[in-house]
Design an enzyme around this catalytic site. Structure first.
Site, mmCIF file in Angstrom:
data_model
loop_
_atom_site.group_PDB
_atom_site.id
_atom_site.type_symbol
_atom_site.label_atom_id
_atom_site.label_comp_id
_atom_site.label_asym_id
_atom_site.label_seq_id
_atom_site.Cartn_x
_atom_site.Cartn_y
_atom_site.Cartn_z
ATOM 1 N N HIS A 1 13.869 15.166 -30.803
ATOM 2 C CA HIS A 1 13.956 14.941 -32.257
ATOM 3 C C HIS A 1 14.979 15.926 -32.838
ATOM 4 C CE1 HIS A 1 12.883 13.718 -36.180
ATOM 5 N NE2 HIS A 1 11.632 14.132 -36.273
ATOM 6 N N HIS B 1 21.132 5.960 -30.870
ATOM 7 C CA HIS B 1 20.066 6.098 -31.857
ATOM 8 C C HIS B 1 19.041 4.994 -31.655
ATOM 9 C CE1 HIS B 1 18.042 6.619 -35.712
ATOM 10 N NE2 HIS B 1 18.598 7.815 -35.735
ATOM 11 N N ASP C 1 23.635 14.109 -35.193
ATOM 12 C CA ASP C 1 23.639 15.431 -34.562
ATOM 13 C C ASP C 1 24.959 15.799 -33.900
ATOM 14 O OD1 ASP C 1 20.951 16.249 -35.098
ATOM 15 O OD2 ASP C 1 20.337 14.626 -33.767
HETATM 16 N N1 COA Z 1 23.944 8.781 -23.343
HETATM 17 C C1 COA Z 1 24.105 7.881 -22.356
HETATM 18 N N2 COA Z 1 23.545 6.645 -22.373
HETATM 19 C C2 COA Z 1 22.798 6.330 -23.437
HETATM 20 C C3 COA Z 1 22.608 7.229 -24.499
HETATM 21 C C4 COA Z 1 23.210 8.485 -24.418
HETATM 22 N N3 COA Z 1 23.043 9.368 -25.402
HETATM 23 N N4 COA Z 1 21.819 6.639 -25.434
HETATM 24 C C5 COA Z 1 21.525 5.420 -24.977
HETATM 25 N N5 COA Z 1 22.116 5.243 -23.778
HETATM 26 C C6 COA Z 1 22.016 4.034 -22.972
HETATM 27 C C7 COA Z 1 20.563 3.755 -22.656
HETATM 28 O O1 COA Z 1 20.203 4.332 -21.423
HETATM 29 C C8 COA Z 1 20.534 2.255 -22.613
HETATM 30 O O2 COA Z 1 20.895 1.811 -21.333
HETATM 31 P P1 COA Z 1 19.803 0.966 -20.491
HETATM 32 O O3 COA Z 1 19.408 -0.164 -21.397
HETATM 33 O O4 COA Z 1 20.526 0.555 -19.273
HETATM 34 O O5 COA Z 1 18.681 1.941 -20.240
HETATM 35 C C9 COA Z 1 21.630 1.821 -23.554
HETATM 36 O O6 COA Z 1 22.451 2.948 -23.772
HETATM 37 C C10 COA Z 1 21.126 1.335 -24.887
HETATM 38 O O7 COA Z 1 20.278 2.305 -25.440
HETATM 39 P P2 COA Z 1 19.432 2.023 -26.772
HETATM 40 O O8 COA Z 1 18.311 1.090 -26.439
HETATM 41 O O9 COA Z 1 20.360 1.623 -27.844
HETATM 42 O O10 COA Z 1 18.902 3.441 -27.130
HETATM 43 P P3 COA Z 1 17.464 4.024 -26.814
HETATM 44 O O11 COA Z 1 16.506 3.525 -27.848
HETATM 45 O O12 COA Z 1 17.144 3.785 -25.363
HETATM 46 O O13 COA Z 1 17.661 5.597 -26.994
HETATM 47 C C11 COA Z 1 17.941 7.677 -28.041
HETATM 48 C C12 COA Z 1 17.835 6.169 -28.233
HETATM 49 C C13 COA Z 1 18.242 8.366 -29.353
HETATM 50 C C14 COA Z 1 16.598 8.218 -27.488
HETATM 51 C C15 COA Z 1 19.060 7.939 -27.018
HETATM 52 O O14 COA Z 1 20.249 7.378 -27.500
HETATM 53 C C16 COA Z 1 19.255 9.396 -26.698
HETATM 54 O O15 COA Z 1 18.482 9.980 -25.932
HETATM 55 N N6 COA Z 1 20.303 10.046 -27.275
HETATM 56 C C17 COA Z 1 20.597 11.413 -26.989
HETATM 57 C C18 COA Z 1 19.678 12.364 -27.765
HETATM 58 C C19 COA Z 1 20.058 12.422 -29.227
HETATM 59 O O16 COA Z 1 21.206 12.578 -29.589
HETATM 60 N N7 COA Z 1 19.021 12.338 -30.075
HETATM 61 C C20 COA Z 1 19.175 12.418 -31.510
HETATM 62 C C21 COA Z 1 18.932 11.084 -32.135
HETATM 63 S S1 COA Z 1 19.245 11.170 -33.875
#
Ligand code: COA
Length: 385
Positions: free
Chosen positions: A221, A260, A317
């Site tokens: 978060h 996100h 972020d």
């Molecule tokens: N780096 C690399 N790959 C990423 C990614 C990232 N930061 N965020 C998403 N992906 C990939 C996922 O693995 C997914 O691939 P898959 O379907 O083969 O597993 C694909 O992109 C689509 O992801 P999506 O469904 O749109 O996102 P999510 O709901 O799975 O994840 C978060 C959302 C925020 C948890 C994730 O993007 C993340 O962990 N980001 C990094 C942490 C961060 O910056 N958090 C602050 C959020 S405000």
């Protein structure tokens, strides 16, 4: 019934709210009906805090009184600072903030008054004091004395002043102010929901805020901004960014600051911060961290498209990290800076939970769970186990 679709309450509408609205498909965020871009361009953190708490933009007189109130409540009692000074120096800033906010209850003359007016006063005190707690801890941790607030500065500029002991340049102060506006509110995220759950039990403003701070402290978060900076520092060399990203993917790790759960296009807050960040740090000796941030975003987008045929976008972020770093804020403090910005949104939600608009009535949150453990077990005396 828990399914992969609704696990963690995903897709479940838990309450109605008048405070903010996110459109993940269109990449839109509005506070009380005002588009975030409009607020970031034209408003200040003080005005946005008023808007979130009271529901409408203030008149000039209302804003002046609200801002003066925030200034009047910025100072921590000396006993409070003395108690911070006794804590181990490796106490995480979010632990200081969470405990510090709980302890503010003891200094609040309205603590046992649960009227709307008393709760609004508590909100002002909490919003005013969180930056002072963070800055005081930053100074104590560095063996420096805390800096008294400067009453002539607005909240964001005063925070930078208390951290560094010198007044910030206008552009840096504006960046911090806009960053605070952008982080001030974001519907029913984990920390806001936590604050609301605690407020729904009738717990006071400080207990509800402290719970929200605890929820925000997790790396999934509010910890992502610090992780962005750790990744940049870990990569060190701009020429190594692409191979660093490749390595993250190989190890199945996510790149912080990217993606996100709700926005399926660019996070509107990231778009605003991106252009501001570039202009704040362009002549700064630490500019390379910003450059590396851009390269990290592009490399992640490129690799995800090539590997999985999927789009990914920067989130809020990503762009604050290199600028906070250039401003002299250590990345261990980034989540606390997020928390002091989110204080306005949390207070608005706690007030809405305590005093909902009719026909909604206050209700204690009490979800169900599906028990999947063993059953019909007989107690075995300890000597027979
Ligand atoms: N780096 C690399 N790959 C990423 C990614 C990232 N930061 N965020 C998403 N992906 C990939 C996922 O693995 C997914 O691939 P898959 O379907 O083969 O597993 C694909 O992109 C689509 O992801 P999506 O469904 O749109 O996102 P999510 O709901 O799975 O994840 C978060 C959302 C925020 C948890 C994730 O993007 C993340 O962990 N980001 C990094 C942490 C961060 O910056 N958090 C602050 C959020 S405000």
């Amino acid at each position: 019934m828990v399914t992969t679709e609704n696990i963690g309450l995903r897709g479940i509408v838990a309450a109605t709210t008048h405070i903010s609205m996110v459109d993940g498909e269109e990449g839109k965020l509005a506070y009380r009906g005002y588009d975030i871009e409009d607020l970031a361009t034209n408003s200040t953190f003080e005005e946005v805090a008023y808007l979130l708490i009271h529901g409408s933009l203030p008149t000039a007189d209302q804003l002046s009184a609200f801002s003066q109130d925030l200034v009047a409540h910025r100072r921590l009692p000396s006993a409070f600072i003395a108690s911070l000074d006794m804590l181990p120096l490796n106490t995480p800033p979010m632990a200081i903030l969470q405990s510090g906010v709980s302890l503010l209850a003891g200094y609040d003359p309205d603590i046992y008054d649960e009227s709307m007016e008393a709760n609004q006063r508590k909100a002002i005190r909490a919003i005013a004091l969180m930056p002072t707690i963070i800055a005081a801890w930053k100074r104590l941790k560095n063996n420096q004395g805390p800096v008294e607030p400067d009453d002539s500065l607005p909240l964001a500029a005063n925070f930078l002043y208390m951290i560094r002991g010198r007044r910030p340049a206008e552009e840096a102060a504006r960046f911090m102010d806009v960053s605070m506006i952008l982080h001030a509110e974001h519907t029913f995220n984990a920390s806001t929901f936590t604050s609301r759950v605690v407020a729904s039990t009738g717990a006071d403003m400080y207990a509800s805020l402290a719970a929200g701070i605890g929820a925000l402290s997790g790396p999934l978060h509010g910890g992502a901004n610090a992780q962005v900076m750790r990744n940049l520092l870990d990569t060190k060399d701009p020429e190594l960014v692409e191979s660093w990203v490749e390595d993250q993917f190989k190890r199945g790790k996510k790149v912080s600051g990217m993606g996100h759960a709700v926005y399926k296009t660019i996070d509107p807050r990231a778009r605003i911060l991106q252009s501001m960040a570039r202009s704040v740090v362009k002549d700064h000796p630490e500019y390379r961290w910003y450059e590396m941030t851009e390269r990290m975003a592009l490399a992640t987008q490129d690799l995800l498209m090539r590997r999985k045929g999927k789009h990914i976008y920067p989130n809020v972020d990503l762009y604050s990290a290199s600028v906070y770093h250039a401003m002299g804020i250590h990345h261990e403090f980034f989540p606390a800076v997020f928390a002091m910005s989110r204080s306005a949104g949390w207070c608005a939600h706690i007030l809405e939970e305590k005093f909902p608009s009719p026909p909604v009535r206050p209700a204690l949150y009490r979800p169900e769970s599906t028990y999947v453990g063993p059953s019909n077990r007989r107690y075995v005396p300890i000597g027979e186990r």
